[in-house]
Design an enzyme around this catalytic site. Structure first.
Site, PDB file in Angstrom:
ATOM      1  N   GLU A  15       1.734  -0.628  -5.090  1.00 37.40           N
ATOM      2  CA  GLU A  15       0.743   0.398  -5.399  1.00 37.40           C
ATOM      3  C   GLU A  15       1.484   1.728  -5.343  1.00 37.40           C
ATOM      4  O   GLU A  15       1.710   2.285  -4.276  1.00 37.40           O
ATOM      5  CB  GLU A  15      -0.407   0.422  -4.377  1.00 37.40           C
ATOM      6  CG  GLU A  15      -1.472   1.424  -4.794  1.00 37.40           C
ATOM      7  CD  GLU A  15      -2.086   2.256  -3.678  1.00 37.40           C
ATOM      8  OE1 GLU A  15      -3.177   2.795  -3.885  1.00 37.40           O
ATOM      9  OE2 GLU A  15      -1.480   2.400  -2.601  1.00 37.40           O
ATOM     10  N   ASP A  44       0.832  -1.200   0.000  1.00 37.62           N
ATOM     11  CA  ASP A  44       0.000   0.000   0.000  1.00 37.62           C
ATOM     12  C   ASP A  44       0.873   1.258   0.000  1.00 37.62           C
ATOM     13  O   ASP A  44       1.825   1.353   0.779  1.00 37.62           O
ATOM     14  CB  ASP A  44      -0.875  -0.017   1.259  1.00 37.62           C
ATOM     15  CG  ASP A  44      -1.922   1.073   1.251  1.00 37.62           C
ATOM     16  OD1 ASP A  44      -2.782   1.044   0.371  1.00 37.62           O
ATOM     17  OD2 ASP A  44      -1.872   1.953   2.133  1.00 37.62           O
TER      18      ASP A  44
END
Ligand code: GLC
Length: 546
Positions: free
Chosen positions: A271, A210
């Site tokens: 990401e 993330d």
């Protein structure tokens, strides 16, 4: 283990499970591990290679679980570690790999470390795990600088000291409930290496990382020149103080060593909302991460020119570091593609506020989403499918305001509805309690007519989106994966046509009028009805044996 099976991820199709909305096994209105386990055969039959499960850790769910209170456990709403182990074993038994989501940039304010930081006070080693600073102005009443949270509002929050007086400020790129870790602190670095090993030892095959371009910051950086650009956006300045800083790569080299210490090696997917493609490629160097979501492709307009530019850029730039391209149209942060492609403006802005406005023609969007599925799955490299994409679910644009849960809604002063519209629980059945999602309702309301889009309604229907995905995922296995993409010079400018090896071609008509197909032996798969063997209607794609 052969090299090919070690490199399974290079052309894998990875299905994203937003666990809270996938399937509810215990009837509490939220999806869970039990629900997911019961649906594993569905995923195997769909024809995917791996799952990526969004955060399932203990969390107050202020940001849908991206506010993690304990990185080594599972929220009781979703299950427990024993069930997680069973899930991993069952998935592996069905030939599916499982990736989790790791959130290294920040924790929840419910994390033990943050509670300790608040209690311990300024200058303590407990505070040094996060980013605490004194405020500016008289009594430190002003935030340390003008940096903003990507969810809206300031990126600083003032704390109250244990004696009740106003104290220091802490930094949070996202919600106020998500304090950022200080990655300069070796204790933070060591902690995450240990967390990686914890899950790898349990049998997890890899991680989606993330905000992989976060973590390392220059907290002495200048005030930023903001405009009213989108959330999750970063002002396009070089040397941004908290995104895509060079220091992050050293962290990933350490993470890669951990992944490579397993046999077979574990996998990382970044990401990273970074531009241009050359910056992204830096994350995918040999000794860093394996692959990254292709957000440039996700944001591209439904035009031949935009998509071709994105495809060429991605393939060539990533080849320079030996990484495969990946293709992605949807995830839990962006508008569903059926809706986006049904608008006049089909390009999306960055991130959560990048949603276009205006009328949506769902029928047109669906036709394009079908063609887009065949395009994406014919390209070289890996692809992602977000749960419900295979059902052609549209964005739910009219969720009642009182049901909205995304922190973006509050932090934007109710100007941005946020991301709940792509997180509505899946319809599994045509009727019944929450359309088969579970027996206890659904945490976000499902719209009327949701059952018509259900797995039950689509199953066995040759014209359904689900059948198209199943066929494409099965037939994709026969596309020669080692063969690069070779463009066929198309006769019309709104057409994308390419071969993969000598026997396979994909042709997509993004224009308004039908076009002639190139010479071929057979139509293997079409995204919509063809009026003849030689003409391809608008917004339609075909796979051809040539
Ligand atoms: C990522 C996640 C998003 C989350 C944010 C903060 O962008 O995909 O859902 O809100 O990080 O963790």
């Amino acid at each position: 283990m052969t090299q090919a099976s070690r490199d399974w991820w290079r052309d894998a199709v990875i299905y994203q499970v937003y666990i809270r909305s996938f399937a509810d096994g215990n009837g509490d209105g939220e999806g869970d591990i039990a629900g997911l386990r019961a649906r594993l055969p569905y995923l195997r039959d769909l024809g995917i290679d791996a799952l990526w499960i969004n955060p399932w850790y203990p969390s107050p769910l202020n940001d849908g679980g991206y506010d993690v209170a304990d990185f080594r456990d599972i929220d009781p709403r979703f299950g427990d570690l024993a069930q997680a182990k069973e899930l991993l074993d069952e998935a592996h038994g069905l030939g599916l790999k499982v990736l989790l989501d790791i959130v290294p940039n920040h924790s929840s304010w419910d994390h033990q470390w943050f509670k300790e930081a608040l209690a311990a006070g300024p200058g303590s080693p407990e505070r040094a795990r996060y980013i605490f600073r004194d405020g500016r102005g008289p009594d430190g009443a002003l935030p340390p600088n003008n940096w903003r949270s990507v969810f809206g509002g300031p990126a600083w929050e003032r704390v109250t000291d244990p004696d009740g007086t106003p104290g220091q400020w802490y930094f949070h790129i996202f919600d106020v409930s998500q304090p950022d870790f200080d990655w300069e602190n070796p204790e933070v670095r060591a902690e995450f290496l240990d967390i990686l090993r914890f899950w790898f030892d349990l049998g997890v095959d890899g991680f989606r990382i993330d905000v992989a371009h976060g973590m390392v910051k220059n907290m002495n950086g200048p005030d930023l020149p903001y405009d009213e650009s989108g959330l999750l956006d970063r002002p396009s300045i070089a040397d941004h103080p908290f995104f895509d800083r060079d220091g992050v790569h050293e962290i990933y080299r350490g993470w890669r060593e951990v992944a490579d210490s397993y046999d077979p090696p574990k996998l990382y997917v970044a990401e990273a909302w970074v531009e241009p493609a050359e910056r992204l490629a830096r994350y995918l160097r040999d000794d860093e991460l394996h692959s990254a979501f292709n957000f440039d492709y996700l944001k591209s307009a439904w035009t031949a020119a935009d998509l071709r530019r994105s495809i060429d850029d991605s393939v060539s730039t990533l080849a320079s570091v030996g990484a495969p391209a990946t293709w992605v149209l949807e995830n839990h942060d962006v508008e569903r593609v059926v809706t986006r492609y049904g608008r006049e403006v089909t390009a999306s802005g960055t991130g959560h506020a990048g949603k276009a406005k205006g009328e949506v023609d769902v029928e047109l969007g669906t036709r394009r989403a079908r063609a887009a599925a065949l395009l994406m799955l014919a390209l070289p490299g890996g692809a992602y499918v977000y749960q419900g994409q295979e059902l052609g679910l549209p964005e739910v644009l009219d969720l009642p305001e009182e049901s909205l849960q995304d922190p973006v809604w509050e932090r934007s002063g109710h100007t941005e509805r946020g991301r709940d519209g792509c997180r509505v629980p899946l319809p599994w059945a045509t009727s019944g309690s929450s359309y088969g999602f579970g027996s206890g309702g659904s945490w976000l309301p499902q719209p009327d007519g949701w059952g018509e889009l259900s797995v039950e309604a689509a199953d066995g229907e040759p014209a359904s989106m689900l059948s198209l995905y199943r066929d494409a995922l099965r037939l994709r296995r026969s596309i020669p994966s080692v063969e690069p993409l070779a463009w066929i010079d198309a006769t019309a400018e709104d057409v994308l046509a390419f071969q993969r090896g000598r026997g396979f071609a994909c042709v997509v008509n993004l224009g308004a009028a039908p076009v002639e197909l190139p010479a071929h032996r057979e139509v293997i798969l079409a995204s919509g009805p063809l009026d003849s063997d030689s003409r391809l209607p608008a917004d339609t794609a075909v796979w051809l044996a040539v």
